[in-house]
Design a protein around this motif. Sequence first.
Motif: not given
Length: 182
Positions: A84-86, A113-115, A120-127, A152-154
């Motif tokens: 949901a965050f993504v 691409a930046l968005a 994905h970085l924030l969602a999967w490495v933090l959240v 990375v994959s997402n």
Amino acid sequence: MKNLNIKTVVAVGIGAALFFVLGRFVAIPSPVPNTNISLQYAVLGLLAAMYGPVAGALIGFIGHALIDLSWGGIPWWSWVIASAFVGVVVGLFSKKLNLQEGEFSKKQAALFALANIVAHLLAWVLVAPVLDIAIYAEPVKKVFAQGAFAAVSNSITAVVVGGLLVLAYTRTIAKKGSLDQE
């Protein structure tokens, strides 16, 4: 919620269904346990960019919850929330992308691409890892390994496949002033 128009509600329904089908039946296994290469984030990227953060959040939340429920268990809420965050983060960029104009320039592609990469970085490495630890007392090394791989994959699937979907979508829109009177 009263700001949701019919198009957005339909987009959420279709988006959540596509997210579910892709996540449940087209997931590509990865070497990281309980983590797949997920094409559904391309659809989430497209629809969040088209319909905004509320639609993006609902598509990610409902779609991911349905995937988890379809495996016969309860949803893994930390990852449902991360999906949901993504959708929210990519959706927040939607006004700057302005895809309804039928343009997808190099600048817009870079912003898309930046968005997705930031989301994905924030969602999967933090959240997701922080919630995994807080909610489920999961091992720190495990959840951060899963999160790093998912980020990375997402990001790759969202940027590459999602970018192609956005390009295809914008090509279907008639540009303003493109129709001449005969």
